[in-house]
Design an enzyme around this catalytic site. Structure first.
Site, PDB file in Angstrom:
ATOM      1  N   ASN A 117       5.739   9.447   5.470  1.00  0.00           N
ATOM      2  CA  ASN A 117       5.945   8.783   4.180  1.00  0.00           C
ATOM      3  C   ASN A 117       6.564   7.401   4.372  1.00  0.00           C
ATOM      4  OD1 ASN A 117       6.644   8.027   1.520  1.00  0.00           O
ATOM      5  ND2 ASN A 117       6.887  10.142   0.900  1.00  0.00           N
ATOM      6  N   ASP A 118       7.838   7.378   4.725  1.00  0.00           N
ATOM      7  CA  ASP A 118       8.550   6.107   4.817  1.00  0.00           C
ATOM      8  C   ASP A 118       7.961   5.171   5.867  1.00  0.00           C
ATOM      9  OD1 ASP A 118      10.377   7.030   2.880  1.00  0.00           O
ATOM     10  OD2 ASP A 118      11.509   8.090   4.418  1.00  0.00           O
TER      11      ASP A 118
END
Length: 465
Positions: free
Chosen positions: A394-395
């Protein structure tokens, strides 16, 4: 053992430790590095036992067997996804060991071969070793809680815990800690009162230094605490006049500090700001998921897109680790390669919860090393890639890193958004560990596939026939 024999044994053990660090610098030599580390530590322990053979060595052996048995059981039972928490827990034990040795040395200096009254040099070494150990212990406990994610106490939240004047409070506590450390240093008696206060403040300071650091920076925290534990051991080594403890502690401290610096550079972070919680701030730019829609698909859709691509880049993340999907991913990659598809893996330096987390998972599945690329080596390839398959990351693929005002602004990311087609597997649309939504998920060229990574990939494998 004679003095020369002890010195030679410690020297050989130190060489093995250095070879271990060298081996651990690359996946292909990591197992050999572990073996060198085991040999070096075994030699160091045997030599140390020989030094205390005149005392009650039976208690030492019993303690070592008990501790070793507990460690062995934990190592066999711990899941790969829980490895970051285990590392944080081990760091806390090293810190507490340094504190307890310092307390014992202050209580009975003669038992450690220290002159009575205690010389100023020994007092300084105990002061440094004990306060670094105390900060390491309490900081590692907080890091463990943040990584574990199941404690309801606010201090263990993965989100930054901040309050007005936080840095000034930390500075005041640091000055108080140093002040009482100086009082212990110049005390004519044992100096229990200033020593105890100094330790108490150090424990509190360790908590306050870690709570403002958010989830995105936790891999750096783990590396930093590793460095602290090494320096704590080295400081106590000086007090005990044990060269092996000094050398091994210094190696751990220096290597941890270097790794922390490398990771901060990879994340475009200031090393000192991360340590001081400078990035532990709420707010920033985010995407309102309620006003956006996503395009979702099935495992069969993904299989069709991957099979008809010429080049595929797989981006593994923590979701892959949680699902233990690495073996299924390797099988999928093998089937694609058999159809003439070029498959590569892109690894972000801080993917997962600790440095090298994704590399370890892929190595466990025996993914060929020549298919695994670090961020700086593959980022320029995304624009020419047909399909990027993001698995539980995600990040590290969040384009918000390019937007000023974002909490992760300036953090280098894997530029998956530049590929012709993006496929993202997640359990849900929940935000990543940094607490931010991801604009990548809402692009027209992105297809979301929801579900457990292992089950989704196994479905893809069945569909590629």
């Amino acid at each position: 053992m004679s003095v020369s024999q002890v010195a030679l044994s410690y020297l050989i053990a130190s060489v093995f430790f250095i070879l271990a660090l060298k081996g651990l610098s690359h996946p292909e030599t990591a197992r050999r590095g572990n073996l060198f580390g085991i040999i070096g530590m075994t030699l160091a322990v045997i030599t140390t036992l020989a030094l205390v053979a005149s005392g009650n060595v039976l208690l030492v052996i019993v303690a070592a067997l008990v501790g070793g048995s507990i460690g062995g059981i934990i190592a066999k039972k711990v899941e790969m996804t829980k490895m970051p928490e285990l590392v944080a827990a081990m760091h806390s034990l090293v810190g507490m060991a340094a504190v307890l040795i310092a307390v014992a040395a202050v209580n009975n200096p003669a038992a450690f071969g220290i002159h009575v009254p205690m010389p100023l040099g020994n007092r300084l070494e105990l002061f440094i070793g004990s306060f670094v150990g105390a900060i390491t212990f309490s900081g590692s406990v907080i890091a463990f809680g943040k990584l574990y994610g199941k404690f309801k106490l606010r201090l263990f939240s993965s989100a930054p815990v901040v309050f007005p004047g936080q840095h000034w409070v930390n500075l005041a506590l640091a000055l108080v800690m140093i002040g009482f450390g100086v009082a212990f240093f110049v005390a004519e008696d044992a100096g229990w009162m200033p020593f105890s206060v100094m330790l108490g403040v150090a424990f509190v300071l360790g908590v306050l230094l870690i709570i403002p650091i958010g989830g995105a920076d936790m891999p750096v925290v783990i590396s930093m605490l590793n460095s602290y534990s090494g320096w704590a051991a080295a400081g106590i080594g000086f007090s005990l006049n044990n060269p092996m403890l000094i050398i091994s502690g210094s190696l751990v401290g220096a290597s941890g500090a270097i790794l922390s610096y490398i990771m901060c550079k990879a994340m475009n972070r200031s090393f000192f700001n991360v340590i001081l919680g400078g990035f532990g701030q709420e707010g920033g730019t985010s995407v309102d998921a309620g006003q956006k829609s996503v395009r979702s698909g099935s495992a069969e859709d993904v299989a069709f897109m991957l099979s008809n691509a010429e080049s595929v880049i797989i981006v593994p993340g923590y979701g892959l680790a949680v699902a233990r999907a690495q073996h299924a991913v390797k099988e999928m990659a093998q089937k694609l390669a058999a159809r003439g598809v070029q498959v590569r893996y892109a690894i972000h330096p801080v993917a997962g919860r600790m440095p090298g987390h994704m590399n370890v998972l892929l190595a466990e599945a025996e993914v060929p090393y020549d298919q695994v690329f670090e961020m700086e080596d593959i980022n320029g390839e995304f624009g020419a890639t047909d399909v990027v398959f993001v698995l539980g990351a995600n990040d590290v693929v969040n384009p918000l890193a390019h937007e000023k005002g974002s909490p992760i602004y300036g953090m280098p990311i894997l530029e998956a958004h530049k590929a012709r087609t993006v496929i993202v597997n997640k359990r849900s649309m929940a935000a990543g560990y940094a607490g931010l939504d991801n604009p990548l998920f809402y692009l027209d060229k992105t297809m979301m596939v929801f579900g457990d990574a292992k089950k989704v990939v196994e479905g893809i494998v069945k569909a590629i026939e």
